[in-house]
Write an enzyme that holds these catalytic residues in place. Sequence first.
Site, PDB file in Angstrom:
ATOM      1  N   GLY A  69       0.829  -1.203   0.000  1.00 31.59           N
ATOM      2  CA  GLY A  69       0.000   0.000   0.000  1.00 31.59           C
ATOM      3  C   GLY A  69       0.858   1.244   0.000  1.00 31.59           C
ATOM      4  O   GLY A  69       2.007   1.238   0.457  1.00 31.59           O
ATOM      5  N   ARG A  72      -0.314   8.989   1.503  1.00 32.42           N
ATOM      6  CA  ARG A  72       0.251  10.332   1.376  1.00 32.42           C
ATOM      7  C   ARG A  72       1.521  10.493   2.190  1.00 32.42           C
ATOM      8  O   ARG A  72       2.454  11.189   1.791  1.00 32.42           O
ATOM      9  CB  ARG A  72      -0.801  11.352   1.814  1.00 32.42           C
ATOM     10  CG  ARG A  72      -0.344  12.798   1.739  1.00 32.42           C
ATOM     11  CD  ARG A  72      -1.431  13.736   2.220  1.00 32.42           C
ATOM     12  NE  ARG A  72      -0.976  15.110   2.255  1.00 32.42           N
ATOM     13  CZ  ARG A  72      -1.679  16.099   2.775  1.00 32.42           C
ATOM     14  NH1 ARG A  72      -2.875  15.868   3.305  1.00 32.42           N
ATOM     15  NH2 ARG A  72      -1.201  17.333   2.779  1.00 32.42           N
ATOM     16  N   PHE A  73       1.567   9.834   3.361  1.00 31.39           N
ATOM     17  CA  PHE A  73       2.682  10.064   4.270  1.00 31.39           C
ATOM     18  C   PHE A  73       3.616   8.867   4.408  1.00 31.39           C
ATOM     19  O   PHE A  73       4.535   8.889   5.220  1.00 31.39           O
ATOM     20  CB  PHE A  73       2.155  10.457   5.657  1.00 31.39           C
ATOM     21  CG  PHE A  73       1.420  11.756   5.659  1.00 31.39           C
ATOM     22  CD1 PHE A  73       2.084  12.953   5.486  1.00 31.39           C
ATOM     23  CD2 PHE A  73       0.044  11.780   5.825  1.00 31.39           C
ATOM     24  CE1 PHE A  73       1.406  14.163   5.475  1.00 31.39           C
ATOM     25  CE2 PHE A  73      -0.651  12.981   5.838  1.00 31.39           C
ATOM     26  CZ  PHE A  73       0.032  14.181   5.659  1.00 31.39           C
ATOM     27  N   GLY A  74       3.406   7.811   3.642  1.00 28.87           N
ATOM     28  CA  GLY A  74       4.292   6.668   3.767  1.00 28.87           C
ATOM     29  C   GLY A  74       3.835   5.505   2.921  1.00 28.87           C
ATOM     30  O   GLY A  74       2.931   5.624   2.090  1.00 28.87           O
ATOM     31  N   ARG A  75       4.444   4.360   3.166  1.00 30.57           N
ATOM     32  CA  ARG A  75       4.113   3.173   2.381  1.00 30.57           C
ATOM     33  C   ARG A  75       4.177   1.940   3.270  1.00 30.57           C
ATOM     34  O   ARG A  75       4.797   1.940   4.337  1.00 30.57           O
ATOM     35  CB  ARG A  75       5.065   3.020   1.198  1.00 30.57           C
ATOM     36  CG  ARG A  75       6.502   2.732   1.604  1.00 30.57           C
ATOM     37  CD  ARG A  75       7.434   2.662   0.411  1.00 30.57           C
ATOM     38  NE  ARG A  75       8.738   2.135   0.807  1.00 30.57           N
ATOM     39  CZ  ARG A  75       9.385   1.206   0.132  1.00 30.57           C
ATOM     40  NH1 ARG A  75       8.865   0.691  -0.974  1.00 30.57           N
ATOM     41  NH2 ARG A  75      10.571   0.772   0.539  1.00 30.57           N
ATOM     42  N   ASP A 190     -10.887   7.311  12.428  1.00 26.62           N
ATOM     43  CA  ASP A 190     -10.478   7.306  11.022  1.00 26.62           C
ATOM     44  C   ASP A 190     -11.090   6.126  10.272  1.00 26.62           C
ATOM     45  O   ASP A 190     -10.439   5.540   9.410  1.00 26.62           O
ATOM     46  CB  ASP A 190      -8.949   7.266  10.926  1.00 26.62           C
ATOM     47  CG  ASP A 190      -8.422   7.786   9.595  1.00 26.62           C
ATOM     48  OD1 ASP A 190      -9.179   8.509   8.896  1.00 26.62           O
ATOM     49  OD2 ASP A 190      -7.273   7.482   9.242  1.00 26.62           O
TER      50      ASP A 190
END
Length: 351
Positions: A69, A72-75, A190
């Site tokens: 995956g 926006r802020f990482g993987r 979230d």
Amino acid sequence: MPGKQPEPRPAAAVASEHDTKDSLGGLTPEELQQGQEAALALEERMALGAQTLVHAEVEQLYQEVRPLGQGRFGRVVLVTHCQKGASTGTGTTMALKQLPKTSTSLRSFLYEFCVGLSLGTHPAIVAAYGIGIESADSYSFLTEPILHGDLIAFIQPKVGLTPSEAAQRCAAQLASALEHIHALGLVYRDLKPENVLVCDPTCQHVKLADFGHTRPRGTLLRLAGPPIPYTAPELCALPPLPEGLPIQPALDAWALGVLVFCLLTGYFPWDQPLEDTDPFYEDFLVWRASRQAQDRPQPWFGLAPAADALLWELLDPHPRRRSPVGAVRGYLGQPWRQQDEEASGLKEGRQ
């Protein structure tokens, strides 16, 4: 995935006994204490986590197998252990979440890492492993691997999740996961299909992931940016305290209601829960007020009475009247779509 975010202030720092009884989700003394205890436990775990970080480059420790995956802020990548002299990784596969330092502070990394650890073992929550890594350019931690993507790929536009039993199965698992989080004094905050990972090709088993927005109950929160369909209406109003709204599990109940609607229909019930801005939400409020069939909004056509009743409970605009996430259990086994209800009636007629 979380990046650099301002840290909300605990309600205990500003809330008086009068404030906690505000009608927009104010806290009782017991609820406030539960949130304080959760916040203190997280701070202690974060202090320990900072001391036990492994300082190394990820490539020295793990061999990447394939991406799982990208956010926006990482993987997130699937990895195996590296062994000296081996050309490929060996052993058990794991998921490694990697957050670049350019968009993630040490504190926000430790927070997400330690929230995942604090949730322990639950069948509908991604299990976190107690390994945090600091590299020159990133922070990383390991979790169990979930290999079939997220729920958004299984929801068909204008159809929802098929077969229909899958929607109930998914809702029941997520409600159980959220109840577990709430019992620990936390609010998830979230819930959306992208944060629900699917464990098998037929969507029999799902797990909740990504805990960077999870906060102790009572944390003061202000809405940052425009609301989205999952945003509860109390967050869209003026907060009861200048510093924000003391958050409650009712926020997750609202988001679960929106997600259940998506599972059943394949689209959102509205874009924003704002009466004077979104006509779909305004139609929903008119229907709630009149309770008349002729006022039923078009997006709600096709839902069975059991789904109507559940969603009315979870999507009550008043947080103190909103049912908890566990309300889902009271409607399992009943038809949630009219086509299911009709099929059930035909089956009974043949018998």
